[in-house]
Every structure is written in structure tokens, then in C-alpha cells.
Design a protein around this motif. Structure first.
Motif, mmCIF file in Angstrom:
data_model
loop_
_atom_site.group_PDB
_atom_site.id
_atom_site.type_symbol
_atom_site.label_atom_id
_atom_site.label_comp_id
_atom_site.label_asym_id
_atom_site.label_seq_id
_atom_site.Cartn_x
_atom_site.Cartn_y
_atom_site.Cartn_z
ATOM 1 N N GLU A 100 0.817 -1.209 0.000
ATOM 2 C CA GLU A 100 0.000 0.000 0.000
ATOM 3 C C GLU A 100 0.852 1.261 0.000
ATOM 4 O O GLU A 100 0.423 2.299 -0.490
ATOM 5 C CB GLU A 100 -0.921 -0.012 1.224
ATOM 6 C CG GLU A 100 -1.939 -1.145 1.178
ATOM 7 C CD GLU A 100 -2.690 -1.321 2.485
ATOM 8 O OE1 GLU A 100 -2.525 -0.483 3.391
ATOM 9 O OE2 GLU A 100 -3.431 -2.307 2.594
ATOM 10 N N LYS A 101 2.067 1.203 0.547
ATOM 11 C CA LYS A 101 2.931 2.379 0.648
ATOM 12 C C LYS A 101 3.597 2.742 -0.670
ATOM 13 O O LYS A 101 3.929 3.890 -0.890
ATOM 14 C CB LYS A 101 4.032 2.146 1.682
ATOM 15 C CG LYS A 101 3.580 2.268 3.103
ATOM 16 C CD LYS A 101 4.777 2.370 4.010
ATOM 17 C CE LYS A 101 5.032 1.073 4.699
ATOM 18 N NZ LYS A 101 6.155 1.073 5.609
ATOM 19 N N VAL A 102 3.844 1.778 -1.530
ATOM 20 C CA VAL A 102 4.587 2.025 -2.763
ATOM 21 C C VAL A 102 3.672 1.890 -3.973
ATOM 22 O O VAL A 102 2.583 1.346 -3.887
ATOM 23 C CB VAL A 102 5.786 1.051 -2.886
ATOM 24 C CG1 VAL A 102 6.809 1.318 -1.804
ATOM 25 C CG2 VAL A 102 5.330 -0.380 -2.858
ATOM 26 N N GLY A 103 4.136 2.380 -5.097
ATOM 27 C CA GLY A 103 3.307 2.372 -6.295
ATOM 28 C C GLY A 103 3.479 1.154 -7.175
ATOM 29 O O GLY A 103 2.983 1.127 -8.290
ATOM 30 N N TYR A 104 4.191 0.147 -6.716
ATOM 31 C CA TYR A 104 4.405 -1.057 -7.520
ATOM 32 C C TYR A 104 3.969 -2.277 -6.729
ATOM 33 O O TYR A 104 3.741 -2.224 -5.533
ATOM 34 C CB TYR A 104 5.874 -1.189 -7.946
ATOM 35 C CG TYR A 104 6.866 -1.022 -6.827
ATOM 36 C CD1 TYR A 104 7.237 -2.099 -6.037
ATOM 37 C CD2 TYR A 104 7.428 0.211 -6.552
ATOM 38 C CE1 TYR A 104 8.136 -1.948 -5.003
ATOM 39 C CE2 TYR A 104 8.333 0.375 -5.517
ATOM 40 C CZ TYR A 104 8.678 -0.706 -4.748
ATOM 41 O OH TYR A 104 9.566 -0.558 -3.718
ATOM 42 N N GLU A 131 13.917 13.666 -8.852
ATOM 43 C CA GLU A 131 12.849 13.124 -8.001
ATOM 44 C C GLU A 131 12.906 11.591 -7.994
ATOM 45 O O GLU A 131 12.745 10.963 -6.957
ATOM 46 C CB GLU A 131 11.483 13.595 -8.514
ATOM 47 C CG GLU A 131 10.336 13.090 -7.675
ATOM 48 C CD GLU A 131 8.981 13.465 -8.247
ATOM 49 O OE1 GLU A 131 7.979 13.078 -7.613
ATOM 50 O OE2 GLU A 131 8.911 14.102 -9.308
ATOM 51 N N ARG A 132 13.156 10.992 -9.166
ATOM 52 C CA ARG A 132 13.256 9.537 -9.284
ATOM 53 C C ARG A 132 14.336 8.992 -8.358
ATOM 54 O O ARG A 132 14.101 8.039 -7.604
ATOM 55 C CB ARG A 132 13.576 9.161 -10.732
ATOM 56 C CG ARG A 132 13.764 7.682 -10.947
ATOM 57 C CD ARG A 132 14.255 7.346 -12.340
ATOM 58 N NE ARG A 132 13.534 8.032 -13.374
ATOM 59 C CZ ARG A 132 14.101 8.577 -14.457
ATOM 60 N NH1 ARG A 132 15.401 8.503 -14.642
ATOM 61 N NH2 ARG A 132 13.372 9.178 -15.356
ATOM 62 N N MET A 133 15.518 9.603 -8.391
ATOM 63 C CA MET A 133 16.625 9.120 -7.564
ATOM 64 C C MET A 133 16.350 9.346 -6.075
ATOM 65 O O MET A 133 16.679 8.496 -5.247
ATOM 66 C CB MET A 133 17.938 9.800 -7.969
ATOM 67 C CG MET A 133 18.441 9.379 -9.337
ATOM 68 S SD MET A 133 18.569 7.593 -9.580
ATOM 69 C CE MET A 133 19.847 7.169 -8.432
ATOM 70 N N ASN A 134 15.754 10.496 -5.730
ATOM 71 C CA ASN A 134 15.429 10.754 -4.323
ATOM 72 C C ASN A 134 14.425 9.736 -3.795
ATOM 73 O O ASN A 134 14.571 9.225 -2.686
ATOM 74 C CB ASN A 134 14.872 12.177 -4.150
ATOM 75 C CG ASN A 134 15.956 13.229 -4.284
ATOM 76 O OD1 ASN A 134 17.131 12.945 -4.081
ATOM 77 N ND2 ASN A 134 15.561 14.437 -4.650
ATOM 78 N N ALA A 138 15.223 6.570 -1.013
ATOM 79 C CA ALA A 138 14.462 6.582 0.238
ATOM 80 C C ALA A 138 13.527 5.370 0.353
ATOM 81 O O ALA A 138 12.866 5.194 1.372
ATOM 82 C CB ALA A 138 13.645 7.868 0.329
ATOM 83 N N ASP A 139 13.494 4.524 -0.663
ATOM 84 C CA ASP A 139 12.551 3.403 -0.710
ATOM 85 C C ASP A 139 13.127 2.177 0.000
ATOM 86 O O ASP A 139 13.853 1.374 -0.578
ATOM 87 C CB ASP A 139 12.221 3.078 -2.167
ATOM 88 C CG ASP A 139 11.077 2.097 -2.308
ATOM 89 O OD1 ASP A 139 10.637 1.540 -1.286
ATOM 90 O OD2 ASP A 139 10.639 1.881 -3.449
ATOM 91 N N ASP A 140 12.783 2.034 1.280
ATOM 92 C CA ASP A 140 13.238 0.876 2.055
ATOM 93 C C ASP A 140 12.556 -0.410 1.607
ATOM 94 O O ASP A 140 13.128 -1.496 1.730
ATOM 95 C CB ASP A 140 12.981 1.093 3.548
ATOM 96 C CG ASP A 140 13.873 2.180 4.126
ATOM 97 O OD1 ASP A 140 15.001 2.353 3.606
ATOM 98 O OD2 ASP A 140 13.448 2.846 5.084
ATOM 99 N N VAL A 141 11.342 -0.294 1.096
ATOM 100 C CA VAL A 141 10.623 -1.468 0.608
ATOM 101 C C VAL A 141 11.392 -2.071 -0.570
ATOM 102 O O VAL A 141 11.607 -3.282 -0.638
ATOM 103 C CB VAL A 141 9.179 -1.113 0.189
ATOM 104 C CG1 VAL A 141 8.484 -2.307 -0.432
ATOM 105 C CG2 VAL A 141 8.402 -0.600 1.391
#
Length: 162
Positions: A100-104, A131-134, A138-141
Motif C-alpha cells: 500500500e505504501k509504494v506504487g508497484y 525526483e526519481r533518484m530521491n 528513500a525506498d526501504d521497501v
């Protein structure tokens, strides 16, 4: 199907993922096949003993004990493999929340190559390279979901940001 390959409550059974349920069904099927084969072999040996006029011999009981021991050994192997496979395929504690937190799609039953492609396509759909790299860093998932592929995807995304 009755599951007696391992001790499992109805509550635990309801919590199994689709992959774990399939593993359990396959192991139970294998155990049932082994039991059928054992019973068939015992019956066949009993017929041989009786046809040869040796009904008072202890051969039938010895063979039954031998086949039972082999059956227990084989079922023990299947049980151990099942328990290992169930442990490996346990969903991560926050798997549903992560989705639910991520878009994939976060599906740990997928091979890493498919996971990589899903996350790569998602991040490449973000047009702004900074923005993509940031977002990716930051994506721990993604870090958990991709494992060693995380760094590879980082390098790919970085080359697109130049």
C-alpha cells in the motif's frame, strides 16, 4: 483434503499464503502416495506368503515392519522439506502494508528478475530524474524487496539521470 503431514490448526491453515498452501497440498499428496504404496506392498507380500503356504511364518510381519520404517523415513524427509519450504516462503511481516505504501506490486513469491522489472518500470515512469533518484534511495521497501538487485537498479536509474 485432510492435512496430517504436519500438525497445523485451522487458524494457522487460514493464514497460509497461496504459495505455502500449494506447498502443503503437494507434501500431503506425496505422503498419501507413499502411504498407498506401502499398504499395497504389504498386501502384495501377504498374498505371496499365503500363496506359498507360509501363513504361520513371521516373514509377513517382518516385511510390514520394514515397509513401515521405510514409509516413516520417507515421510520424515517430505515433512522436513515442507517445513523448510514453508519457512522460506513466509510473507514478510509488513508485506501487505508495504504494497500500500509504494506504487508497484510487492509480491515476494515472484523471482528477483520479475521483481526487478516491476520496480524498474515503476521508477522509470517518473519523468524527473532528481525526483526519481530521491524516491528510489528513500525506498526501504525496494531495498528489502530487491535484495542484491537494489544496487544494480540504482546504477541503471543513475545512468538515466545523467
Amino acid at each position: 483434503m485432510t492435512f496430517d503431514i504436519i500438525e497445523i490448526t485451522d487458524e494457522e491453515l487460514g493464514k497460509l499464503s497461496a504459495v505455502q498452501m500449494q506447498l502443503l497440498r503437494n507434501a500431503q499428496k506425496k505422503k498419501n502416495e507413499l502411504q498407498f504404496k506401502k499398504e499395497r506392498d504389504v498386501e502384495l507380500f501377504n498374498k505371496l506368503v499365503f500363496t506359498n503356504g507360509m501363513q504361520n511364518s513371521s516373514l509377513a510381519e517382518q516385511k510390514r515392519v520394514e515397509l513401515e520404517a521405510q514409509f516413516e523415513y520417507d515421510v520424515g524427509i517430505v515433512r522436513e522439506q515442507l517445513q523448510y519450504a514453508l519457512k522460506i516462503n513466509e510473507p514478510y511481516p509488513n508485506e501487505d502494508e508495504d504494497s500500500e505504501k509504494v506504487g508497484y506490486i510487492v509480491d515476494y513469491s515472484l523471482p528477483y528478475v520479475d521483481r526487478y522489472a516491476i520496480v524498474r518500470d515503476y521508477y522509470l515512469s517518473i519523468e524527473d530524474p532528481a525526483e526519481r533518484m530521491n524516491l528510489y534511495t528513500a525506498d526501504d521497501v525496494a531495498r528489502r524487496y530487491l535484495g542484491s538487485y537494489y544496487t544494480t537498479l540504482y546504477n541503471v536509474l543513475y545512468t538515466y539521470s545523467k
